[in-house]
Motif scaffolding. Structure first.
Motif, PDB file in Angstrom:
ATOM      1  N   ILE A  11      -1.008  -0.939   1.539  1.00  0.00           N
ATOM      2  CA  ILE A  11      -0.155  -0.511   2.653  1.00  0.00           C
ATOM      3  C   ILE A  11      -0.995  -0.073   3.853  1.00  0.00           C
ATOM      4  CG2 ILE A  11       1.459   1.293   3.384  1.00  0.00           C
ATOM      5  CD1 ILE A  11       2.632   1.165   0.502  1.00  0.00           C
ATOM      6  N   SER A  12      -2.025   0.725   3.599  1.00  0.00           N
ATOM      7  CA  SER A  12      -2.836   1.223   4.709  1.00  0.00           C
ATOM      8  C   SER A  12      -3.586   0.081   5.393  1.00  0.00           C
ATOM      9  CB  SER A  12      -3.808   2.303   4.227  1.00  0.00           C
ATOM     10  OG  SER A  12      -4.708   1.802   3.257  1.00  0.00           O
ATOM     11  N   ALA A  13      -4.007  -0.945   4.627  1.00  0.00           N
ATOM     12  CA  ALA A  13      -4.649  -2.109   5.243  1.00  0.00           C
ATOM     13  C   ALA A  13      -3.663  -2.864   6.131  1.00  0.00           C
ATOM     14  CB  ALA A  13      -5.206  -3.023   4.158  1.00  0.00           C
ATOM     15  N   ALA A  14      -2.424  -3.008   5.661  1.00  0.00           N
ATOM     16  CA  ALA A  14      -1.404  -3.679   6.474  1.00  0.00           C
ATOM     17  C   ALA A  14      -1.163  -2.931   7.781  1.00  0.00           C
ATOM     18  CB  ALA A  14      -0.108  -3.792   5.690  1.00  0.00           C
ATOM     19  N   GLU A  15      -1.285  -1.592   7.728  1.00  0.00           N
ATOM     20  CA  GLU A  15      -1.093  -0.794   8.938  1.00  0.00           C
ATOM     21  C   GLU A  15      -2.349  -0.692   9.798  1.00  0.00           C
ATOM     22  OE1 GLU A  15       2.190   2.169   9.006  1.00  0.00           O
ATOM     23  OE2 GLU A  15       1.144   2.843   7.182  1.00  0.00           O
ATOM     24  N   GLY A  16      -3.447  -1.297   9.340  1.00  0.00           N
ATOM     25  CA  GLY A  16      -4.672  -1.311  10.132  1.00  0.00           C
ATOM     26  C   GLY A  16      -5.463  -0.027  10.078  1.00  0.00           C
ATOM     27  N   ARG A  17      -5.277   0.768   9.039  1.00  0.00           N
ATOM     28  CA  ARG A  17      -6.000   2.031   8.911  1.00  0.00           C
ATOM     29  C   ARG A  17      -7.388   1.798   8.316  1.00  0.00           C
ATOM     30  NH1 ARG A  17      -2.497   6.830   8.214  1.00  0.00           N
ATOM     31  NH2 ARG A  17      -3.978   7.506   6.624  1.00  0.00           N
ATOM     32  N   GLY A  18      -8.378   2.504   8.819  1.00  0.00           N
ATOM     33  CA  GLY A  18      -9.731   2.388   8.305  1.00  0.00           C
ATOM     34  C   GLY A  18      -9.916   3.174   7.025  1.00  0.00           C
ATOM     35  N   ARG A  19     -10.981   2.875   6.297  1.00  0.00           N
ATOM     36  CA  ARG A  19     -11.236   3.551   5.022  1.00  0.00           C
ATOM     37  C   ARG A  19     -11.530   5.039   5.205  1.00  0.00           C
ATOM     38  NH1 ARG A  19     -12.059   0.378   0.571  1.00  0.00           N
ATOM     39  NH2 ARG A  19     -12.231  -1.875   0.923  1.00  0.00           N
ATOM     40  N   GLU A  20     -11.965   5.438   6.389  1.00  0.00           N
ATOM     41  CA  GLU A  20     -12.285   6.844   6.612  1.00  0.00           C
ATOM     42  C   GLU A  20     -11.038   7.689   6.849  1.00  0.00           C
ATOM     43  OE1 GLU A  20     -15.185   8.033   6.215  1.00  0.00           O
ATOM     44  OE2 GLU A  20     -16.374   6.193   6.108  1.00  0.00           O
ATOM     45  N   GLU A  21      -9.888   7.062   7.085  1.00  0.00           N
ATOM     46  CA  GLU A  21      -8.672   7.834   7.340  1.00  0.00           C
ATOM     47  C   GLU A  21      -8.125   8.407   6.038  1.00  0.00           C
ATOM     48  OE1 GLU A  21      -5.828   6.418  10.226  1.00  0.00           O
ATOM     49  OE2 GLU A  21      -7.141   4.719  10.703  1.00  0.00           O
ATOM     50  N   ASP A  22      -7.467   9.531   6.142  1.00  0.00           N
ATOM     51  CA  ASP A  22      -7.016  10.285   4.986  1.00  0.00           C
ATOM     52  C   ASP A  22      -5.814   9.607   4.323  1.00  0.00           C
ATOM     53  OD1 ASP A  22      -6.251  12.162   3.102  1.00  0.00           O
ATOM     54  OD2 ASP A  22      -6.530  13.869   4.451  1.00  0.00           O
ATOM     55  N   PRO A  23      -5.953   9.103   3.072  1.00  0.00           N
ATOM     56  CA  PRO A  23      -4.823   8.440   2.409  1.00  0.00           C
ATOM     57  C   PRO A  23      -3.743   9.403   1.948  1.00  0.00           C
ATOM     58  CG  PRO A  23      -6.670   8.592   0.891  1.00  0.00           C
ATOM     59  CD  PRO A  23      -7.166   9.096   2.223  1.00  0.00           C
ATOM     60  N   ARG A  24      -4.013  10.712   2.018  1.00  0.00           N
ATOM     61  CA  ARG A  24      -3.014  11.683   1.577  1.00  0.00           C
ATOM     62  C   ARG A  24      -1.815  11.744   2.525  1.00  0.00           C
ATOM     63  NH1 ARG A  24      -7.252  16.430   0.254  1.00  0.00           N
ATOM     64  NH2 ARG A  24      -8.128  15.525   2.162  1.00  0.00           N
ATOM     65  N   ASP A  25      -1.914  11.043   3.666  1.00  0.00           N
ATOM     66  CA  ASP A  25      -0.744  10.893   4.542  1.00  0.00           C
ATOM     67  C   ASP A  25       0.405  10.210   3.805  1.00  0.00           C
ATOM     68  OD1 ASP A  25      -2.359  11.983   6.444  1.00  0.00           O
ATOM     69  OD2 ASP A  25      -2.556  10.171   7.659  1.00  0.00           O
ATOM     70  N   TYR A  26       0.064   9.441   2.765  1.00  0.00           N
ATOM     71  CA  TYR A  26       1.079   8.701   2.006  1.00  0.00           C
ATOM     72  C   TYR A  26       1.531   9.449   0.755  1.00  0.00           C
ATOM     73  CZ  TYR A  26      -0.519   4.691   4.817  1.00  0.00           C
ATOM     74  OH  TYR A  26      -0.842   3.846   5.844  1.00  0.00           O
ATOM     75  N   ALA A  27       1.213  10.728   0.660  1.00  0.00           N
ATOM     76  CA  ALA A  27       1.472  11.479  -0.571  1.00  0.00           C
ATOM     77  C   ALA A  27       2.954  11.549  -0.924  1.00  0.00           C
ATOM     78  CB  ALA A  27       0.899  12.894  -0.456  1.00  0.00           C
ATOM     79  N   THR A  28       3.831  11.442   0.069  1.00  0.00           N
ATOM     80  CA  THR A  28       5.263  11.560  -0.208  1.00  0.00           C
ATOM     81  C   THR A  28       5.890  10.260  -0.717  1.00  0.00           C
ATOM     82  OG1 THR A  28       5.759  11.088   2.117  1.00  0.00           O
ATOM     83  CG2 THR A  28       5.582  13.412   1.465  1.00  0.00           C
ATOM     84  N   LEU A  29       5.145   9.161  -0.687  1.00  0.00           N
ATOM     85  CA  LEU A  29       5.682   7.897  -1.193  1.00  0.00           C
ATOM     86  C   LEU A  29       5.830   7.955  -2.708  1.00  0.00           C
ATOM     87  CD1 LEU A  29       3.703   5.192   0.828  1.00  0.00           C
ATOM     88  CD2 LEU A  29       6.041   5.993   1.231  1.00  0.00           C
ATOM     89  N   ASP A  30       6.872   7.315  -3.206  1.00  0.00           N
ATOM     90  CA  ASP A  30       7.128   7.224  -4.645  1.00  0.00           C
ATOM     91  C   ASP A  30       7.159   5.758  -5.042  1.00  0.00           C
ATOM     92  OD1 ASP A  30       8.243   8.803  -7.149  1.00  0.00           O
ATOM     93  OD2 ASP A  30       9.465   6.995  -6.943  1.00  0.00           O
ATOM     94  N   PHE A  31       6.503   5.415  -6.156  1.00  0.00           N
ATOM     95  CA  PHE A  31       6.414   4.026  -6.604  1.00  0.00           C
ATOM     96  C   PHE A  31       7.081   3.860  -7.965  1.00  0.00           C
ATOM     97  CE2 PHE A  31       2.742   4.662  -3.831  1.00  0.00           C
ATOM     98  CZ  PHE A  31       2.853   3.576  -2.972  1.00  0.00           C
ATOM     99  N   THR A  32       7.896   2.821  -8.079  1.00  0.00           N
ATOM    100  CA  THR A  32       8.463   2.407  -9.365  1.00  0.00           C
ATOM    101  C   THR A  32       8.064   0.962  -9.597  1.00  0.00           C
ATOM    102  OG1 THR A  32      10.362   3.880  -9.129  1.00  0.00           O
ATOM    103  CG2 THR A  32      10.569   2.074 -10.708  1.00  0.00           C
ATOM    104  N   VAL A  33       7.459   0.687 -10.757  1.00  0.00           N
ATOM    105  CA  VAL A  33       6.952  -0.657 -11.063  1.00  0.00           C
ATOM    106  C   VAL A  33       7.764  -1.260 -12.202  1.00  0.00           C
ATOM    107  CG1 VAL A  33       4.942  -1.991 -11.837  1.00  0.00           C
ATOM    108  CG2 VAL A  33       4.620   0.011 -10.349  1.00  0.00           C
TER     109      VAL A  33
END
Length: 259
Positions: free
Chosen positions: A40-62
């Motif tokens: 998801i972060s790659a699709a949004e163009g975010r660099g590896r140095e950016e904090d991935p905890r911005d996505y902490a509220t996302l919930d995944f069901t597989v």
């Protein structure tokens, strides 16, 4: 809260969880949270140095349509070159020898993933996945996804979609078959959730995974632990689609939401 649905399918997938390069690159048996957030972060163009905890509220069901077959690929890095063009050894030296690596993949696996979050966040992520900054991949850049990839956005009840509406990939010959319940028109399918199912359906197994991303920085990758719940649930057998018919049914399903 709203959701979008991703279908993760392709010849190869690899969702690394434990091992570090270069000796062995492992794969989990399902898409990891770190892998999904990386996609998801790659699709949004975010660099590896950016904090991935911005996505902490996302919930995944597989939903595990097809678990795939574990494949181990033998690699060598370097060898046959001058020392200054050869990979360094674990001890920090450089003897001109090849470094042996083994990379693990899931072959012919299929997963359908519901991503749930705040309405504006899911709208933004859905737009990025429709027109990604960097091409999505299934755990590694060499693992391209099949189409259709983004099935739907704006889903109010992702559990109902996964259980009753999204076409289910039939296994290849020789694959582990979905278990058909005697005397019923249902098949048993595995799910992986970040919380127990609200209706208490299916048998629940508690799991843990070291795949909660804290940092994607190349020189400081950090992952924490998260808890998972594996359930085995009865789905309508009518969801099963034969290989020759699967693509049409998936496209029809995806287009139902198109104005």
């Amino acid at each position: 809260m709203t959701s979008l649905l991703l279908r993760l399918a392709g010849p190869l997938q690899s969702w690394g969880e434990r091992a570090a390069f270069p000796a062995v690159r492992d794969t989990a048996s399902f898409p990891t949270r770190s892998g999904l957030i990386g996609l998801i972060s790659a699709a949004e163009g975010r660099g590896r140095e950016e904090d991935p905890r911005d996505y902490a509220t996302l919930d995944f069901t597989v939903r595990v349509d097809r678990p795939g077959v574990l494949l181990s690929d033998y690699h060598t890095v370097g060898g046959g070159y001058p020392k200054n063009r050869t990979a360094a050894t674990a001890g920090g030296g450089n003897k001109g020898a090849a470094v042996i690596t083994r990379r693990h993949y899931l072959a012919d696996a299929v997963f359908v993933v519901a991503v749930t979050g705040a309405d504006d966040e899911i709208d933004r992520i859905g737009a990025a996945l429709e027109s990604p900054h960097w091409a999505p991949h299934l755990g590694r850049r060499s693992c391209a996804p099949d189409e259709p990839f983004l099935l739907r956005t704006g889903i109010d009840d992702p559990d109902a979609e996964l259980r009753t509406r999204v076409p289910l990939s039939s296994p290849h010959r020789g694959d582990r078959q979905p278990v058909r319940r005697n005397g019923t028109d249902t098949v048993r399918v595995d799910f992986l959730r970040e919380r127990p199912p609200a209706d208490g359906s299916g048998s629940v197994v508690n799991l843990s995974a070291q795949d909660m991303p804290v940092s994607f920085a190349p020189q400081g990758r950090i992952h924490g632990k998260r808890h998972l719940y594996r359930t085995t649930e009865d789905l309508p057998q009518s969801l099963l689609a034969e290989p020759a018919d699967l693509h049409r049914r998936l496209i029809d399903y995806a287009l139902e939401a198109t104005p």
